[in-house]
Scaffold this motif. Structure first.
Motif, PDB file in Angstrom:
ATOM      1  N   LYS A  42      42.451  51.607  16.801  1.00 21.95           N
ATOM      2  CA  LYS A  42      43.675  51.769  17.594  1.00 21.95           C
ATOM      3  C   LYS A  42      44.529  52.954  17.127  1.00 21.95           C
ATOM      4  N   LEU A  43      43.882  53.960  16.493  1.00 24.61           N
ATOM      5  CA  LEU A  43      44.592  55.184  16.138  1.00 24.61           C
ATOM      6  C   LEU A  43      44.675  56.120  17.344  1.00 24.61           C
ATOM      7  N   MET A  44      43.730  55.965  18.254  1.00 25.96           N
ATOM      8  CA  MET A  44      43.667  56.764  19.483  1.00 25.96           C
ATOM      9  C   MET A  44      43.741  55.817  20.667  1.00 25.96           C
ATOM     10  N   LYS A  45      44.274  56.318  21.757  1.00 24.25           N
ATOM     11  CA  LYS A  45      44.282  55.545  22.991  1.00 24.25           C
ATOM     12  C   LYS A  45      43.306  56.197  23.957  1.00 24.25           C
ATOM     13  N   LEU A  46      42.525  55.377  24.635  1.00 27.19           N
ATOM     14  CA  LEU A  46      41.539  55.880  25.575  1.00 27.19           C
ATOM     15  C   LEU A  46      42.195  56.705  26.675  1.00 27.19           C
ATOM     16  N   GLU A  47      43.404  56.331  27.064  1.00 28.46           N
ATOM     17  CA  GLU A  47      44.104  57.045  28.124  1.00 28.46           C
ATOM     18  C   GLU A  47      44.343  58.511  27.765  1.00 28.46           C
TER      19      GLU A  47
END
Length: 124
Positions: A42-47
């Motif tokens: 959850k360090l990056m968001k897919l969006e």
């Protein structure tokens, strides 16, 4: 555009890791592993990268153009060696399937033995 920068950043980090450590993996694989790990953590968001990833996927055939042109350049070699090439592809596929099935069977037997040991120790 932000998504492309993020994706390129992971590729660049993968390149730096590969060159500095000498890990025998391609830099893009290392970058992809880091990117995937950052998504799971959850360090990056897919969006953040979804639009750029869709753009790259839509134009993926452009990435394979050099391979197609290279294959066309070797058509005489492929035609003259067609039978050995086809036989080796079929044989290697069958061997791979056989080994994968054998390893799966070994693994499932190990799991059954483990379950039997657990049920025996629990008094079952």
């Amino acid at each position: 555009m932000k998504g492309l920068a993020i994706l390129f950043g992971f590729f660049w980090v993968g390149t730096m890791i590969q060159q500095s450590t000498g890990i025998p993996l391609p830099a893009n694989v290392i970058g992809l592993a880091l990117f995937t790990a950052s998504l799971f953590c959850k360090l990056m968001k897919l969006e953040w990268v979804e639009e750029s990833a869709q753009f790259l996927l839509k134009h993926m055939t452009l990435f394979f153009a050099p391979i197609i042109v290279g294959t066309i350049a070797f058509i005489p070699v492929i035609i003259s060696n067609g039978v050995p090439i086809i036989l080796s592809l079929i044989l290697s596929t069958l061997i791979t399937l056989w080994v994968a099935g054998w390893v799966t069977q070994l693994g499932s037997r190990g799991g059954k033995k483990e379950e039997q040991r657990e049920s025996n120790t629990m008094g079952g």
